[in-house]
Design a protein around this motif. Structure first.
Motif, PDB file in Angstrom:
ATOM      1  N   PRO A   1       0.829  -1.207   0.000  1.00 20.72           N
ATOM      2  CA  PRO A   1       0.000   0.000   0.000  1.00 20.72           C
ATOM      3  C   PRO A   1       0.860   1.251   0.000  1.00 20.72           C
ATOM      4  N   GLY A   2       0.337   2.302  -0.580  1.00 20.40           N
ATOM      5  CA  GLY A   2       1.100   3.542  -0.687  1.00 20.40           C
ATOM      6  C   GLY A   2       1.938   3.559  -1.946  1.00 20.40           C
ATOM      7  N   ASP A   3       2.714   4.590  -2.111  1.00 21.59           N
ATOM      8  CA  ASP A   3       3.508   4.774  -3.326  1.00 21.59           C
ATOM      9  C   ASP A   3       4.963   4.406  -3.074  1.00 21.59           C
ATOM     10  N   HIS A   4       5.202   3.207  -2.566  1.00 21.42           N
ATOM     11  CA  HIS A   4       6.561   2.769  -2.239  1.00 21.42           C
ATOM     12  C   HIS A   4       7.298   2.207  -3.458  1.00 21.42           C
ATOM     13  N   GLY A   5       6.569   1.696  -4.447  1.00 23.29           N
ATOM     14  CA  GLY A   5       7.204   0.989  -5.551  1.00 23.29           C
ATOM     15  C   GLY A   5       7.766  -0.347  -5.123  1.00 23.29           C
ATOM     16  N   LEU A   6       7.219  -0.908  -4.026  1.00 20.45           N
ATOM     17  CA  LEU A   6       7.684  -2.186  -3.479  1.00 20.45           C
ATOM     18  C   LEU A   6       6.562  -3.209  -3.543  1.00 20.45           C
ATOM     19  N   PHE A   7       6.913  -4.491  -3.566  1.00 18.46           N
ATOM     20  CA  PHE A   7       5.885  -5.507  -3.487  1.00 18.46           C
ATOM     21  C   PHE A   7       6.367  -6.732  -2.727  1.00 18.46           C
ATOM     22  N   LEU A   8       5.404  -7.473  -2.231  1.00 21.23           N
ATOM     23  CA  LEU A   8       5.653  -8.715  -1.514  1.00 21.23           C
ATOM     24  C   LEU A   8       5.723  -9.865  -2.506  1.00 21.23           C
ATOM     25  N   LEU A   9       6.590 -10.843  -2.221  1.00 21.80           N
ATOM     26  CA  LEU A   9       6.831 -11.951  -3.141  1.00 21.80           C
ATOM     27  C   LEU A   9       7.214 -13.188  -2.335  1.00 21.80           C
ATOM     28  N   ASN A  10       6.773 -14.372  -2.784  1.00 24.26           N
ATOM     29  CA  ASN A  10       7.253 -15.583  -2.117  1.00 24.26           C
ATOM     30  C   ASN A  10       8.720 -15.824  -2.457  1.00 24.26           C
ATOM     31  N   PRO A  11       9.478 -16.400  -1.528  1.00 24.81           N
ATOM     32  CA  PRO A  11      10.923 -16.511  -1.684  1.00 24.81           C
ATOM     33  C   PRO A  11      11.348 -17.686  -2.559  1.00 24.81           C
ATOM     34  N   ARG A  12      12.611 -17.688  -2.880  1.00 26.02           N
ATOM     35  CA  ARG A  12      13.187 -18.781  -3.655  1.00 26.02           C
ATOM     36  C   ARG A  12      13.396 -20.017  -2.780  1.00 26.02           C
ATOM     37  N   GLY A  13      13.078 -21.186  -3.344  1.00 26.21           N
ATOM     38  CA  GLY A  13      13.482 -22.436  -2.726  1.00 26.21           C
ATOM     39  C   GLY A  13      12.522 -23.065  -1.740  1.00 26.21           C
ATOM     40  N   LEU A  14      11.378 -22.429  -1.477  1.00 27.56           N
ATOM     41  CA  LEU A  14      10.413 -23.005  -0.545  1.00 27.56           C
ATOM     42  C   LEU A  14       9.225 -23.582  -1.310  1.00 27.56           C
ATOM     43  N   MET A  15       8.754 -24.760  -0.877  1.00 22.96           N
ATOM     44  CA  MET A  15       7.502 -25.290  -1.386  1.00 22.96           C
ATOM     45  C   MET A  15       6.373 -24.362  -0.960  1.00 22.96           C
ATOM     46  N   TRP A  16       5.389 -24.193  -1.812  1.00 21.83           N
ATOM     47  CA  TRP A  16       4.270 -23.327  -1.441  1.00 21.83           C
ATOM     48  C   TRP A  16       3.582 -23.814  -0.180  1.00 21.83           C
ATOM     49  N   SER A  17       3.554 -25.122   0.034  1.00 20.77           N
ATOM     50  CA  SER A  17       2.872 -25.685   1.198  1.00 20.77           C
ATOM     51  C   SER A  17       3.542 -25.311   2.510  1.00 20.77           C
ATOM     52  N   GLU A  18       4.800 -24.887   2.472  1.00 22.04           N
ATOM     53  CA  GLU A  18       5.515 -24.568   3.707  1.00 22.04           C
ATOM     54  C   GLU A  18       5.675 -23.072   3.938  1.00 22.04           C
ATOM     55  N   VAL A  19       5.215 -22.247   3.005  1.00 24.04           N
ATOM     56  CA  VAL A  19       5.416 -20.800   3.136  1.00 24.04           C
ATOM     57  C   VAL A  19       4.549 -20.232   4.256  1.00 24.04           C
ATOM     58  N   LYS A  20       5.187 -19.464   5.130  1.00 25.61           N
ATOM     59  CA  LYS A  20       4.488 -18.747   6.199  1.00 25.61           C
ATOM     60  C   LYS A  20       4.678 -17.249   5.992  1.00 25.61           C
ATOM     61  N   ALA A  21       3.936 -16.476   6.763  1.00 29.85           N
ATOM     62  CA  ALA A  21       3.964 -15.029   6.572  1.00 29.85           C
ATOM     63  C   ALA A  21       5.376 -14.464   6.699  1.00 29.85           C
ATOM     64  N   ASP A  22       6.169 -15.002   7.624  1.00 32.52           N
ATOM     65  CA  ASP A  22       7.515 -14.482   7.843  1.00 32.52           C
ATOM     66  C   ASP A  22       8.514 -14.933   6.787  1.00 32.52           C
ATOM     67  N   ASP A  23       8.080 -15.802   5.871  1.00 32.79           N
ATOM     68  CA  ASP A  23       8.941 -16.201   4.752  1.00 32.79           C
ATOM     69  C   ASP A  23       8.819 -15.245   3.564  1.00 32.79           C
ATOM     70  N   ILE A  24       7.742 -14.489   3.519  1.00 29.97           N
ATOM     71  CA  ILE A  24       7.514 -13.565   2.407  1.00 29.97           C
ATOM     72  C   ILE A  24       8.558 -12.449   2.447  1.00 29.97           C
ATOM     73  N   VAL A  25       9.051 -12.051   1.293  1.00 30.48           N
ATOM     74  CA  VAL A  25      10.057 -10.990   1.201  1.00 30.48           C
ATOM     75  C   VAL A  25       9.468  -9.743   0.548  1.00 30.48           C
ATOM     76  N   ILE A  26      10.114  -8.615   0.803  1.00 32.07           N
ATOM     77  CA  ILE A  26       9.790  -7.369   0.113  1.00 32.07           C
ATOM     78  C   ILE A  26      10.881  -7.104  -0.914  1.00 32.07           C
ATOM     79  N   VAL A  27      10.473  -6.797  -2.145  1.00 29.99           N
ATOM     80  CA  VAL A  27      11.428  -6.470  -3.201  1.00 29.99           C
ATOM     81  C   VAL A  27      11.032  -5.147  -3.845  1.00 29.99           C
ATOM     82  N   ASP A  28      12.008  -4.496  -4.475  1.00 28.73           N
ATOM     83  CA  ASP A  28      11.692  -3.284  -5.226  1.00 28.73           C
ATOM     84  C   ASP A  28      11.559  -3.634  -6.707  1.00 28.73           C
ATOM     85  N   GLY A  29      11.270  -2.633  -7.519  1.00 31.12           N
ATOM     86  CA  GLY A  29      11.023  -2.854  -8.938  1.00 31.12           C
ATOM     87  C   GLY A  29      12.221  -3.329  -9.722  1.00 31.12           C
TER      88      GLY A  29
END
Length: 249
Positions: free
Chosen positions: A49-77
């Protein structure tokens, strides 16, 4: 890029971002549960939210079934990891950054889910939205990108995909997979799930060898309008997934 304390505290742990991380993790876990994932490949993202130019993305190397909220990363454009403890997979950045920045999409879900991908291998490249009721909800919302150019290992490939969308919510990528977009995670996930169901019905019907029976395009357009005009069912579906799968904290 190493996360600064300001980004880590003010953005990553902000209540609205925590809620988005939880929702994104839930969508990934639900997709795994419903057979829409593929190994540790493919990605879901949502703009902050807001005009940060950032977004949330699931990380490299994890099965989707094991992803938790604290595994999500923030990346820029540009693909720099701003916050989070995991690495970022390069092709994710080239596709997702372009769809966010060029196509202006808020939530971007990219999968190689089986039946939708099967249709990308055909001459038509995608779903016939005049067949099943599930397919009709997507009438007028789908673009086809017939040109497969190999792995998305350069910005130009993501840019080409984003331009091919031409304002559509969904794009079938020839010989590759699909991208489904939305303004909200729950709405986008609902579309992703029912897109696969519609593709499954088309593949199964085609496999009978019998003549398919499409409806009039005007009727398909009316059904699409009815479904887009009332998205409470999408929200109820996502809430049901949260209850049955548990909160991915």
């Amino acid at each position: 890029m190493k996360a600064t304390p300001f980004v880590e505290d003010a953005i990553y742990h902000a209540p609205e971002v925590v809620a988005l991380r939880q929702d994104l993790a839930l969508a990934l876990r639900a997709a795994a549960h419903q057979g829409l994932g593929e190994g540790v490949c493919n990605h879901f993202s949502i703009a902050l939210p807001g005009d940060h130019g950032l977004f949330l993305l699931n990380p490299r190397g994890l099965m989707w079934s094991e992803v938790k909220a604290d595994d999500i990363v923030i990346v820029d454009g540009l693909g720099n990891r701003i916050a989070g403890r995991h690495e970022v997979e390069p092709t994710a950045m080239f596709i997702h950054a372009a769809v966010h920045n060029i196509a202006g999409k808020h939530c971007v879900l990219h999968t190689h889910m089986p039946y939708a991908t099967a249709l990308t291998l055909t001459e038509d490249c995608g779903l016939d939205t005049t067949l099943s009721q599930n397919a009709m909800r997507f009438h007028g919302r789908i673009a086809m990108d017939h040109e497969y150019n190999g792995l998305a290992l350069a910005p130009e490939e993501g840019e080409r995909i984003a331009h091919a969308m031409n304002g559509s919510d969904i794009v079938f990528l020839g010989n590759h997979g699909v991208v489904v977009c939305g303004e909200r995670i729950d709405h986008a996930y609902d579309d992703l799930y029912y897109l696969e169901r519609a593709c499954q019905s088309q593949v199964l019907a085609s496999s009978t060898g019998r003549t398919l029976k499409p409806v009039n395009p005007d009727l398909a357009a009316r059904v699409a309008s009815q479904m887009q005009g009332e998205r409470v069912q999408s929200e109820l579906f996502f809430a049901a997934l949260r209850r049955t799968l548990g909160e991915p904290v």
